[in-house]
Motif scaffolding. Structure first.
Motif, PDB file in Angstrom:
ATOM      1  N   SER A 182     -86.427  33.383  -3.648  1.00 53.92           N
ATOM      2  CA  SER A 182     -85.930  32.920  -2.351  1.00 53.92           C
ATOM      3  C   SER A 182     -84.656  32.110  -2.548  1.00 53.92           C
ATOM      4  CB  SER A 182     -86.985  32.074  -1.631  1.00 53.92           C
ATOM      5  OG  SER A 182     -87.266  30.889  -2.372  1.00 53.92           O
ATOM      6  N   LEU A 183     -83.910  31.925  -1.455  1.00 57.21           N
ATOM      7  CA  LEU A 183     -82.683  31.138  -1.538  1.00 57.21           C
ATOM      8  C   LEU A 183     -83.003  29.650  -1.460  1.00 57.21           C
ATOM      9  CD1 LEU A 183     -80.418  33.201   0.888  1.00 57.21           C
ATOM     10  CD2 LEU A 183     -80.475  33.315  -1.612  1.00 57.21           C
ATOM     11  N   VAL A 184     -82.294  28.859  -2.225  1.00 57.00           N
ATOM     12  CA  VAL A 184     -82.449  27.404  -2.152  1.00 57.00           C
ATOM     13  C   VAL A 184     -81.965  26.929  -0.789  1.00 57.00           C
ATOM     14  CG1 VAL A 184     -81.709  25.192  -3.126  1.00 57.00           C
ATOM     15  CG2 VAL A 184     -82.184  27.132  -4.643  1.00 57.00           C
ATOM     16  N   SER A 185     -82.730  26.089  -0.136  1.00 58.25           N
ATOM     17  CA  SER A 185     -82.377  25.588   1.188  1.00 58.25           C
ATOM     18  C   SER A 185     -81.011  24.918   1.176  1.00 58.25           C
ATOM     19  CB  SER A 185     -83.425  24.589   1.670  1.00 58.25           C
ATOM     20  OG  SER A 185     -82.992  23.940   2.855  1.00 58.25           O
ATOM     21  N   ARG A 186     -80.234  25.187   2.217  1.00 56.22           N
ATOM     22  CA  ARG A 186     -78.914  24.564   2.333  1.00 56.22           C
ATOM     23  C   ARG A 186     -79.009  23.047   2.480  1.00 56.22           C
ATOM     24  NH1 ARG A 186     -74.279  27.577   3.554  1.00 56.22           N
ATOM     25  NH2 ARG A 186     -74.592  29.829   3.699  1.00 56.22           N
ATOM     26  N   ARG A 187     -80.177  22.528   2.789  1.00 50.51           N
ATOM     27  CA  ARG A 187     -80.359  21.084   2.903  1.00 50.51           C
ATOM     28  C   ARG A 187     -80.389  20.396   1.535  1.00 50.51           C
ATOM     29  NH1 ARG A 187     -84.387  23.138   6.407  1.00 50.51           N
ATOM     30  NH2 ARG A 187     -83.874  22.912   8.617  1.00 50.51           N
ATOM     31  N   LEU A 188     -80.557  21.194   0.491  1.00 49.29           N
ATOM     32  CA  LEU A 188     -80.679  20.641  -0.858  1.00 49.29           C
ATOM     33  C   LEU A 188     -79.347  20.716  -1.602  1.00 49.29           C
ATOM     34  CD1 LEU A 188     -84.111  22.215  -1.873  1.00 49.29           C
ATOM     35  CD2 LEU A 188     -83.666  19.921  -0.956  1.00 49.29           C
ATOM     36  N   PRO A 189     -79.124  19.795  -2.545  1.00 47.74           N
ATOM     37  CA  PRO A 189     -77.887  19.822  -3.321  1.00 47.74           C
ATOM     38  C   PRO A 189     -77.795  21.071  -4.191  1.00 47.74           C
ATOM     39  CG  PRO A 189     -79.436  18.215  -4.225  1.00 47.74           C
ATOM     40  CD  PRO A 189     -79.996  18.656  -2.914  1.00 47.74           C
ATOM     41  N   ASN A 190     -76.566  21.517  -4.421  1.00 53.73           N
ATOM     42  CA  ASN A 190     -76.279  22.665  -5.285  1.00 53.73           C
ATOM     43  C   ASN A 190     -76.837  23.991  -4.753  1.00 53.73           C
ATOM     44  OD1 ASN A 190     -75.059  20.905  -7.245  1.00 53.73           O
ATOM     45  ND2 ASN A 190     -77.122  20.373  -7.946  1.00 53.73           N
ATOM     46  N   SER A 191     -77.097  24.045  -3.443  1.00 53.77           N
ATOM     47  CA  SER A 191     -77.597  25.290  -2.850  1.00 53.77           C
ATOM     48  C   SER A 191     -76.491  26.329  -2.704  1.00 53.77           C
ATOM     49  CB  SER A 191     -78.232  25.011  -1.494  1.00 53.77           C
ATOM     50  OG  SER A 191     -77.271  24.476  -0.590  1.00 53.77           O
ATOM     51  N   VAL A 192     -75.253  25.853  -2.609  1.00 56.91           N
ATOM     52  CA  VAL A 192     -74.092  26.742  -2.522  1.00 56.91           C
ATOM     53  C   VAL A 192     -73.235  26.540  -3.765  1.00 56.91           C
ATOM     54  CG1 VAL A 192     -72.051  27.391  -1.189  1.00 56.91           C
ATOM     55  CG2 VAL A 192     -74.119  26.629  -0.003  1.00 56.91           C
ATOM     56  N   ILE A 193     -72.834  27.636  -4.391  1.00 62.42           N
ATOM     57  CA  ILE A 193     -72.031  27.586  -5.612  1.00 62.42           C
ATOM     58  C   ILE A 193     -70.568  27.814  -5.243  1.00 62.42           C
ATOM     59  CG2 ILE A 193     -71.714  28.579  -7.914  1.00 62.42           C
ATOM     60  CD1 ILE A 193     -74.613  29.626  -7.663  1.00 62.42           C
ATOM     61  N   HIS A 194     -69.705  26.909  -5.655  1.00 66.88           N
ATOM     62  CA  HIS A 194     -68.309  26.957  -5.231  1.00 66.88           C
ATOM     63  C   HIS A 194     -67.332  27.381  -6.332  1.00 66.88           C
ATOM     64  CE1 HIS A 194     -69.330  25.047  -1.394  1.00 66.88           C
ATOM     65  NE2 HIS A 194     -70.073  24.203  -2.080  1.00 66.88           N
ATOM     66  N   ASP A 195     -67.796  27.505  -7.560  1.00 69.31           N
ATOM     67  CA  ASP A 195     -66.925  27.838  -8.686  1.00 69.31           C
ATOM     68  C   ASP A 195     -66.763  29.357  -8.775  1.00 69.31           C
ATOM     69  OD1 ASP A 195     -65.778  28.417 -11.144  1.00 69.31           O
ATOM     70  OD2 ASP A 195     -66.897  26.886 -12.230  1.00 69.31           O
ATOM     71  N   PRO A 196     -65.559  29.885  -8.490  1.00 69.69           N
ATOM     72  CA  PRO A 196     -65.351  31.340  -8.504  1.00 69.69           C
ATOM     73  C   PRO A 196     -65.714  32.004  -9.823  1.00 69.69           C
ATOM     74  CG  PRO A 196     -63.519  30.257  -7.409  1.00 69.69           C
ATOM     75  CD  PRO A 196     -64.344  29.172  -8.038  1.00 69.69           C
ATOM     76  N   GLU A 197     -65.360  31.380 -10.956  1.00 66.86           N
ATOM     77  CA  GLU A 197     -65.644  31.978 -12.256  1.00 66.86           C
ATOM     78  C   GLU A 197     -67.138  32.035 -12.528  1.00 66.86           C
ATOM     79  OE1 GLU A 197     -63.456  30.246 -15.445  1.00 66.86           O
ATOM     80  OE2 GLU A 197     -61.502  30.648 -14.542  1.00 66.86           O
ATOM     81  N   LEU A 198     -67.864  30.984 -12.155  1.00 59.93           N
ATOM     82  CA  LEU A 198     -69.311  30.960 -12.344  1.00 59.93           C
ATOM     83  C   LEU A 198     -69.978  32.022 -11.478  1.00 59.93           C
ATOM     84  CD1 LEU A 198     -71.954  29.798 -13.397  1.00 59.93           C
ATOM     85  CD2 LEU A 198     -71.810  28.024 -11.617  1.00 59.93           C
ATOM     86  N   VAL A 199     -69.541  32.108 -10.236  1.00 62.57           N
ATOM     87  CA  VAL A 199     -70.108  33.109  -9.322  1.00 62.57           C
ATOM     88  C   VAL A 199     -69.856  34.511  -9.865  1.00 62.57           C
ATOM     89  CG1 VAL A 199     -69.950  34.122  -7.029  1.00 62.57           C
ATOM     90  CG2 VAL A 199     -69.921  31.637  -7.285  1.00 62.57           C
TER      91      VAL A 199
END
Length: 254
Positions: A176-193
């Motif tokens: 499942s996806l990590v809830s957007r309410r939690l830290p680090n739920s969205v990854i912002h580093d293009p190279e990591l993604v």
């Protein structure tokens, strides 16, 4: 896998309030999940995105959601079956009308936000969305969360289902996806993604937020269009896949 679809949520600007860079994203992705006016988007803006998709040969999907402009469709809701079926039919139909004028067509449906996450496991709401899609056009493809119960539920009901993975979202160990309410739920580093998605395509695995490796069936990769680094992330993912011999092509085109 030798080829993969890259999709993004577009058409979410509303009046004078911009949301994402639709023009740039359309030049990168192969499929566009276009807002239908319930969680975001206005008719003029939606039509403009549809025209852009038609011009570039990008496949179009109806990004249906709860009737929730204030919450951007990310608040949990519990509509009746009659309401959810009607709302879903309404949104698909609206986008179909605009798409016809733009010179393209709606080929698939991808629920948005809270609706997407709810129907992944809620059999009743999932059945309502499935029923609505079949009522409009049973040939429409459903895009759904890889590994979620709705995948088999929709396939058993006769729909074609394309499983997707999220490039810029963190996963729990259960898929499942990590809830957007939690830290680090969205990854912002293009190279990591990009590296995460390359591994997913090559191995069918992705690293969960707790460090464990989980298996995912994914024929389409989503990059959210409303994050600040969306264009950079999408380009990084596309470049990584192409440079490693993958063909970027919409699942609609066979």
């Amino acid at each position: 896998m030798t080829r993969v679809d890259l999709n993004s949520d577009l058409g979410e600007s509303f009046g004078p309030w911009p949301m994402g860079d639709d023009v740039a994203m359309l030049s990168i992705v192969t499929s566009a999940n276009i807002a239908c006016g319930f969680h975001a988007g206005d008719p003029a803006g939606i039509l403009a995105v549809l025209k852009g998709a038609a011009r570039l040969g990008v496949s179009v999907g109806a990004h249906v959601g709860y009737r929730d402009l204030v919450g951007f469709g990310r608040r949990n809701m519990d509509p009746s079956s009659e309401e959810l079926v009607g709302d879903t039919i309404y949104q698909i139909g609206a986008l179909q009308g605009l798409a016809k004028v733009a010179g393209t067509r709606v080929s698939y449906v991808k629920p948005h936000g809270a609706l997407y996450n709810t129907i992944a496991h809620d059999k009743r709401q999932a059945a309502d969305v499935i029923a609505a899609i079949k009522a409009v056009d049973p040939s429409l493809v459903l895009m759904a969360l890889s590994g979620a119960p709705i995948v088999e539920q929709a396939r058993s009901a006769g729909l074609t289902v394309v499983c997707e993975a999220f490039a810029d979202r963190a996963y729990n160990a259960n898929g499942s996806l990590v809830s957007r309410r939690l830290p680090n739920s969205v990854i912002h580093d293009p190279e990591l993604v990009a590296s995460r998605m390359l591994r997913l395509v090559r191995e069918g695995r992705i690293t969960a937020i707790d460090g464990t490796a989980i298996e995912l069936e994914a024929h389409s990769i989503c990059v959210h269009g409303d994050t600040p680094a969306a264009v950079s992330i999408a380009r990084a993912v596309r470049d990584a896949l192409v440079q490693n011999g993958l063909e970027l092509k919409s699942f609609i085109h066979g």
